[in-house]
Design an enzyme around this catalytic site. Structure first.
Site, PDB file in Angstrom:
ATOM      1  N   SER A 180       0.802  -1.227   0.000  1.00 27.01           N
ATOM      2  CA  SER A 180       0.000   0.000   0.000  1.00 27.01           C
ATOM      3  C   SER A 180       0.833   1.274   0.000  1.00 27.01           C
ATOM      4  O   SER A 180       0.375   2.298  -0.462  1.00 27.01           O
ATOM      5  CB  SER A 180      -0.951  -0.003   1.192  1.00 27.01           C
ATOM      6  OG  SER A 180      -0.239  -0.154   2.397  1.00 27.01           O
ATOM      7  N   HIS A 208      -5.143  -4.524  -2.457  1.00 29.60           N
ATOM      8  CA  HIS A 208      -4.969  -3.529  -3.527  1.00 29.60           C
ATOM      9  C   HIS A 208      -4.886  -4.154  -4.919  1.00 29.60           C
ATOM     10  O   HIS A 208      -4.815  -3.431  -5.911  1.00 29.60           O
ATOM     11  CB  HIS A 208      -3.707  -2.687  -3.271  1.00 29.60           C
ATOM     12  CG  HIS A 208      -3.848  -1.809  -2.082  1.00 29.60           C
ATOM     13  ND1 HIS A 208      -4.456  -0.571  -2.132  1.00 29.60           N
ATOM     14  CD2 HIS A 208      -3.487  -2.001  -0.787  1.00 29.60           C
ATOM     15  CE1 HIS A 208      -4.448  -0.030  -0.932  1.00 29.60           C
ATOM     16  NE2 HIS A 208      -3.873  -0.876  -0.089  1.00 29.60           N
ATOM     17  N   LYS A 237     -12.020  -1.404  -1.767  1.00 33.17           N
ATOM     18  CA  LYS A 237     -11.132  -0.596  -2.632  1.00 33.17           C
ATOM     19  C   LYS A 237     -11.667  -0.629  -4.070  1.00 33.17           C
ATOM     20  O   LYS A 237     -12.622   0.090  -4.352  1.00 33.17           O
ATOM     21  CB  LYS A 237      -9.694  -1.080  -2.481  1.00 33.17           C
ATOM     22  CG  LYS A 237      -9.228  -0.917  -1.013  1.00 33.17           C
ATOM     23  CD  LYS A 237      -7.773  -1.224  -0.821  1.00 33.17           C
ATOM     24  CE  LYS A 237      -7.407  -1.386   0.641  1.00 33.17           C
ATOM     25  NZ  LYS A 237      -7.539  -0.188   1.465  1.00 33.17           N
TER      26      LYS A 237
HETATM   27  N1  PMP Z   1      -4.739  -4.858   3.638  1.00 36.75           N
HETATM   28  C1  PMP Z   1      -4.170  -3.812   3.006  1.00 36.75           C
HETATM   29  C2  PMP Z   1      -2.906  -4.035   2.259  1.00 36.75           C
HETATM   30  C3  PMP Z   1      -4.775  -2.553   3.048  1.00 36.75           C
HETATM   31  O1  PMP Z   1      -4.213  -1.500   2.444  1.00 36.75           O
HETATM   32  C4  PMP Z   1      -5.993  -2.396   3.761  1.00 36.75           C
HETATM   33  C5  PMP Z   1      -6.740  -1.064   3.807  1.00 36.75           C
HETATM   34  N2  PMP Z   1      -5.986   0.039   3.992  1.00 36.75           N
HETATM   35  C6  PMP Z   1      -6.530  -3.504   4.393  1.00 36.75           C
HETATM   36  C7  PMP Z   1      -5.899  -4.711   4.311  1.00 36.75           C
HETATM   37  C8  PMP Z   1      -7.798  -3.397   5.180  1.00 36.75           C
HETATM   38  O2  PMP Z   1      -8.912  -3.521   4.354  1.00 36.75           O
HETATM   39  P1  PMP Z   1     -10.320  -2.919   4.822  1.00 36.75           P
HETATM   40  O3  PMP Z   1     -10.268  -1.477   4.521  1.00 36.75           O
HETATM   41  O4  PMP Z   1     -11.324  -3.664   4.022  1.00 36.75           O
HETATM   42  O5  PMP Z   1     -10.425  -3.185   6.280  1.00 36.75           O
END
Ligand code: PMP
Length: 390
Positions: A180, A208, A237
């Protein structure tokens, strides 16, 4: 000392460390142009990669379901919260990901925690990428297994750790599919080979990558043509809704349904979200044209920024980190972008290494040419003004 005095002292320390955060208020639906704290800005920081969060087809589907099923699910999946829409969506996700079955969680965060806290046992070890998402880190902390960190996307480092951990009962390699903060794609093909050679299992968080990588947007497994033991995904996302999921074998899902505490003790996501996410997957699967448009924007932005002289990290993903250097200049850069009507945040240590503070751009399929052009012109002008480029 009173309760509030104690907390005031603690928050002061957060401020002194430059880590204080506040909220900003959006007054419009998620789209490239939004009203942020009362002012219109072009958003280059959203995870709404395919523009589905405000898609009329999803909204229509949601409205129909809303009228039939109401708002909240009113219970955990194992009590009264399980509707036909939860099951339909799980079947749709499994079919989309080409796996035996799938299990919904309330978020990607809770899916990661549920898997990592329940699957590995005492005496096992989790081999975790240095830059894995906070939800993986938290999941590792809650696990009864030990955690060993390997260097970011470095397969030599992973192999070294695999050699050093032969005494553990089981080894689990755990990684983000797309990272991310730097937009790198985990080398899942090499990882799967190492896992086979050293008898380890692979867990991938495709938050992602879902909807983005691969011909049908199925994520890193499709991109590399591999099948990890456990894949985690999010519907928040590219799918533009909410909720997390795990895909894999029937026995894996049966195990999680019985042991993952974030599944068992959490109220199920509302059926309305399931119906909207179902429609999103239909669009994603047939959405090659959206992905091509997105990739074109990614390429234009990266190529132009590199030609201007910026150091740009990442691969062909919507996450485009532009390295600015020190934290203060990055914040200045982000503020100047805001003055130009653009919202793209500065990311600073400890989230990223010292000296690698950055502006993290994310681009979506719904940004238009003039918005991209405005972003590039602003980067050029601010970059020169702050002497980052010549
Ligand atoms: N894994 C990654 C790599 C993320 O970037 C995120 C969200 N920022 C999540 C998990 C969490 O997902 P959610 O927003 O559905 O809780």
């Amino acid at each position: 000392m009173s309760f509030n005095q104690w907390l005031t002292q603690r928050i002061e320390k957060t401020k002194q460390a430059g880590l204080y955060r506040g909220l900003r208020t959006m007054s419009t639906a998620p789209q490239p142009k939004m009203v942020v704290n009362g002012t219109e800005r072009i958003i280059f920081s959203s995870n709404n990669y395919l523009g589905l969060a405000n898609d009329p087809i999803l909204i229509e589907k949601a409205l129909k379901t809303l009228h039939k099923f109401g708002l909240g699910s009113s219970g955990s999946r194992l009590t009264t919260g399980n509707t036909e829409w939860h099951e339909k969506l799980e079947q749709r996700i499994a079919n989309f990901k080409n796996t035996e079955t799938a299990l919904l969680f309330s978020s990607g965060y809770l899916a990661n925690i549920g898997v990592l806290s329940s699957l590995p046992e005492k005496g096992d070890v989790l081999l975790s990428d240095q830059l894995n998402h906070a939800s993986i880190i938290d999941g590792c902390r809650l696990s009864k297994a030990e955690t060993v960190i390997y260097q970011h996307t470095d397969m030599n480092s992973l192999e070294q750790k695999l050699k050093e951990t032969q005494a553990y009962t089981r080894r689990f390699i755990v990684t983000d599919g797309v990272f991310s903060m730097d937009g790198m794609i985990a080398p899942l093909d090499q990882m799967m080979k190492l896992a086979k050679r050293y008898d380890a299992y692979v867990i991938v968080d495709d938050a992602h990558a879902t909807g983005i990588l691969g011909e049908g947007g199925r994520g890193t497994s499709e991109f590399f043509g591999v099948s990890p033991d456990v894949t985690i995904g999010t519907l928040s996302k590219a799918a533009g809704v909410e909720g997390g999921f795990v895909t894999g074998s029937r026995v894996l899902i049966d195990f999680l349904l019985n042991h993952a505490r974030t599944f068992i003790f959490q109220t199920a996501i509302p059926p309305v979200s399931c119906a909207a996410a179902y429609a999103a997957i239909d669009i994603i699967e047939k959405g090659q044209e959206k992905r091509v448009r997105l990739l074109r924007r990614i390429t234009i932005i990266k190529n132009n920024l590199e030609t201007m002289g910026f150091k740009v990290y990442g691969q062909d993903t919507p996450i485009i980190p532009v390295i600015i250097g020190d934290a203060e200049t990055s914040v200045q850069f982000s503020k100047k972008l805001q003055k130009n009507g653009i919202f793209a945040p500065a990311i600073r240590p400890p989230t990223v290494p010292n000296g690698e503070s950055r502006i993290r751009i994310t681009v979506t399929a719904s940004h238009n040419d003039s918005q991209v052009e405005h972003l590039l012109t602003s980067f050029k002008n601010i970059g020169r003004e702050l002497k980052i480029i010549s």
